[in-house]
Design an enzyme around this catalytic site. Sequence first.
Site, PDB file in Angstrom:
ATOM      1  N   ASP A 298      -7.045  19.382 -14.022  1.00  0.00           N
ATOM      2  CA  ASP A 298      -7.288  18.146 -14.489  1.00  0.00           C
ATOM      3  C   ASP A 298      -6.955  17.995 -15.980  1.00  0.00           C
ATOM      4  O   ASP A 298      -7.735  18.476 -16.955  1.00  0.00           O
ATOM      5  CB  ASP A 298      -8.872  17.904 -14.314  1.00  0.00           C
ATOM      6  CG  ASP A 298      -9.356  16.734 -14.663  1.00  0.00           C
ATOM      7  OD1 ASP A 298      -8.819  15.824 -15.517  1.00  0.00           O
ATOM      8  OD2 ASP A 298     -10.396  15.981 -14.250  1.00  0.00           O
TER       9      ASP A 298
ATOM     10  N   ARG B 222       0.961  -0.996   0.182  1.00  0.00           N
ATOM     11  CA  ARG B 222      -0.136   0.105   0.055  1.00  0.00           C
ATOM     12  C   ARG B 222       0.954   1.377  -0.060  1.00  0.00           C
ATOM     13  O   ARG B 222       0.524   2.148  -0.689  1.00  0.00           O
ATOM     14  CB  ARG B 222      -1.014  -0.003   1.241  1.00  0.00           C
ATOM     15  CG  ARG B 222      -1.600   1.400   1.424  1.00  0.00           C
ATOM     16  CD  ARG B 222      -2.801   1.248   2.308  1.00  0.00           C
ATOM     17  NE  ARG B 222      -2.731   0.523   3.451  1.00  0.00           N
ATOM     18  CZ  ARG B 222      -2.101   0.691   4.529  1.00  0.00           C
ATOM     19  NH1 ARG B 222      -1.356   1.813   4.544  1.00  0.00           N
ATOM     20  NH2 ARG B 222      -1.957  -0.172   5.306  1.00  0.00           N
TER      21      ARG B 222
ATOM     22  N   LYS C  65      -8.148   7.150 -19.256  1.00  0.00           N
ATOM     23  CA  LYS C  65      -8.204   7.746 -20.631  1.00  0.00           C
ATOM     24  C   LYS C  65      -7.143   7.738 -21.352  1.00  0.00           C
ATOM     25  O   LYS C  65      -6.631   6.667 -21.847  1.00  0.00           O
ATOM     26  CB  LYS C  65      -8.898   9.121 -20.392  1.00  0.00           C
ATOM     27  CG  LYS C  65     -10.066   9.399 -19.300  1.00  0.00           C
ATOM     28  CD  LYS C  65     -11.095   8.510 -19.363  1.00  0.00           C
ATOM     29  CE  LYS C  65     -12.230   8.441 -18.215  1.00  0.00           C
ATOM     30  NZ  LYS C  65     -12.686   9.726 -17.507  1.00  0.00           N
TER      31      LYS C  65
ATOM     32  N   TYR D  57     -16.362  17.979 -14.834  1.00  0.00           N
ATOM     33  CA  TYR D  57     -16.535  16.470 -15.227  1.00  0.00           C
ATOM     34  C   TYR D  57     -17.484  15.857 -13.789  1.00  0.00           C
ATOM     35  O   TYR D  57     -17.386  16.505 -12.692  1.00  0.00           O
ATOM     36  CB  TYR D  57     -15.357  15.705 -14.828  1.00  0.00           C
ATOM     37  CG  TYR D  57     -15.557  14.033 -14.969  1.00  0.00           C
ATOM     38  CD1 TYR D  57     -15.673  13.344 -15.768  1.00  0.00           C
ATOM     39  CD2 TYR D  57     -15.189  13.498 -13.704  1.00  0.00           C
ATOM     40  CE1 TYR D  57     -15.999  12.079 -16.059  1.00  0.00           C
ATOM     41  CE2 TYR D  57     -15.691  12.096 -13.612  1.00  0.00           C
ATOM     42  CZ  TYR D  57     -15.999  11.360 -14.589  1.00  0.00           C
ATOM     43  OH  TYR D  57     -16.109  10.020 -14.848  1.00  0.00           O
TER      44      TYR D  57
HETATM   45  C1  LIG Z   1     -12.943  10.050 -16.356  1.00  0.00           C
HETATM   46  C2  LIG Z   1     -12.563  11.241 -15.755  1.00  0.00           C
HETATM   47  C3  LIG Z   1     -12.466  11.686 -14.458  1.00  0.00           C
HETATM   48  C4  LIG Z   1     -12.427  10.340 -13.290  1.00  0.00           C
HETATM   49  O1  LIG Z   1     -11.874   9.498 -13.420  1.00  0.00           O
HETATM   50  P1  LIG Z   1     -11.999   7.932 -13.046  1.00  0.00           P
HETATM   51  O2  LIG Z   1     -10.617   7.005 -13.422  1.00  0.00           O
HETATM   52  O3  LIG Z   1     -13.074   7.572 -13.889  1.00  0.00           O
HETATM   53  O4  LIG Z   1     -12.341   7.757 -11.674  1.00  0.00           O
HETATM   54  C5  LIG Z   1     -12.127  12.701 -13.961  1.00  0.00           C
HETATM   55  N1  LIG Z   1     -11.920  13.768 -14.673  1.00  0.00           N
HETATM   56  C6  LIG Z   1     -12.123  13.694 -16.191  1.00  0.00           C
HETATM   57  C7  LIG Z   1     -12.126  14.856 -17.009  1.00  0.00           C
HETATM   58  C8  LIG Z   1     -12.397  12.352 -16.553  1.00  0.00           C
HETATM   59  O5  LIG Z   1     -12.849  12.398 -17.951  1.00  0.00           O
END
Ligand SMILES: *Cc1c(COP(=O)(O)O)cnc(C)c1O
Length: 379
Positions: free
Chosen positions: A174, A49, A199, A102
């Site tokens: 982000d 962890r 992503k 988001y």
């Molecule tokens: C998908 C996404 C998230 C969240 O991420 P997860 O891996 O699904 O928890 C946060 N910000 C953006 C812009 C996203 O596309």
Amino acid sequence: MSDGFATRAIHVGQDPDPGTGSVIVPIYATSTYAQDGVGGLRGGYEYSRTGNPTRTALEECLASLEGGRHARAFASGMAASDVMLRAVVRPGDHIVIPNDAYGGTFRLVDKVLRHWGVEHTPVPLSDVDSVRAALRPNTRVIWCETPTNPLLNIADITALADVAHGAGAKLVVDNTFASPYIQTPLELGADAVLHSTTKYLGGHSDVVGGALVTNDDELAQQIAFLQNSAGGVPGPFDAWLTLRGVKTLALRMEKHSDNAERIVEALLNHPKVEQVFYPGLPTHPGHEVAAKQMRRFGGMVSFTVAGGEQAALEVCSRTRLFTLAESLGGIESLIEHPGRMTHASTAGSLLEVPNDLVRLSVGIEDGADLVADLVQALG
Ligand SMILES: *Cc1c(COP(=O)(O)O)cnc(C)c1O
């Protein structure tokens, strides 16, 4: 750090394994590590962890790609967002968030942190004056997304960093939609970068993960403390899969962007398409800022269809290569209807999206095939 992006993606944190010479970082599927006498750690690891060598390789690589000194990987983008916010806000504090954030981020702030006494104000981040106007003496964070989802609005990272720092707050970006190949917010003044590595970084729609990167030593310590204390870490196989994806990020983002540009051109010339949203278009209101802070314009494209919601739904159901699905950033092309799918929960709110809108995550297939598929789906 003189090596180029693609070189660093393949080599940083990924020296051949000292024990075996394994060229690829092994999947260290272990929870604990033998000690040579009490406290005698062989490689600095005691429990997975707290730290795992496969995860460390990913963290070192991601830090380098974002131009940061510190990175930490998480089990999901949301686990990373949760740690990011709890590293800097306390009960009584205030956050500025995008009015088109988001959905999961909005939910975290509105439905979770709010109960712990943290307030928030949603604002259009492309309008710096409205961000300034939303600041309060207790504002600790300006949370930024650029480009945004699904309308691909652009925020000026340098300008927002100045606003945040003038108010004693941190700017968190982000960077999921752009990826570090296209945009490096730390170099533009941001204090921390967040990723859903699910992503573009992972890039193959086969793993969920998140990451935080920063150059702020104190913030990095808080993040590491919370990573270990709350424990939202990725397993070694997830870290390995993500790192495998990262190796081809440069190639993929070039192809995603090439294909997106080709599709945008075809959509602009199609009589059934009303409006196309893409930051690479000179007519996009954020184009000038995007051109300043992005290397390419990425693989996300949205457009509205003549004939309203029904026509948009039909386009989504008629594609052959574009798979109807949520999420984004993988090698395969996806199509979706934000109003009924990813953004259904925004109906009736400030964040509601047009019901004739279609969103594409443009993959890396042959561009001509993708254009032909959309043209036949538009009818
Ligand atoms: C998908 C996404 C998230 C969240 O991420 P997860 O891996 O699904 O928890 C946060 N910000 C953006 C812009 C996203 O596309």
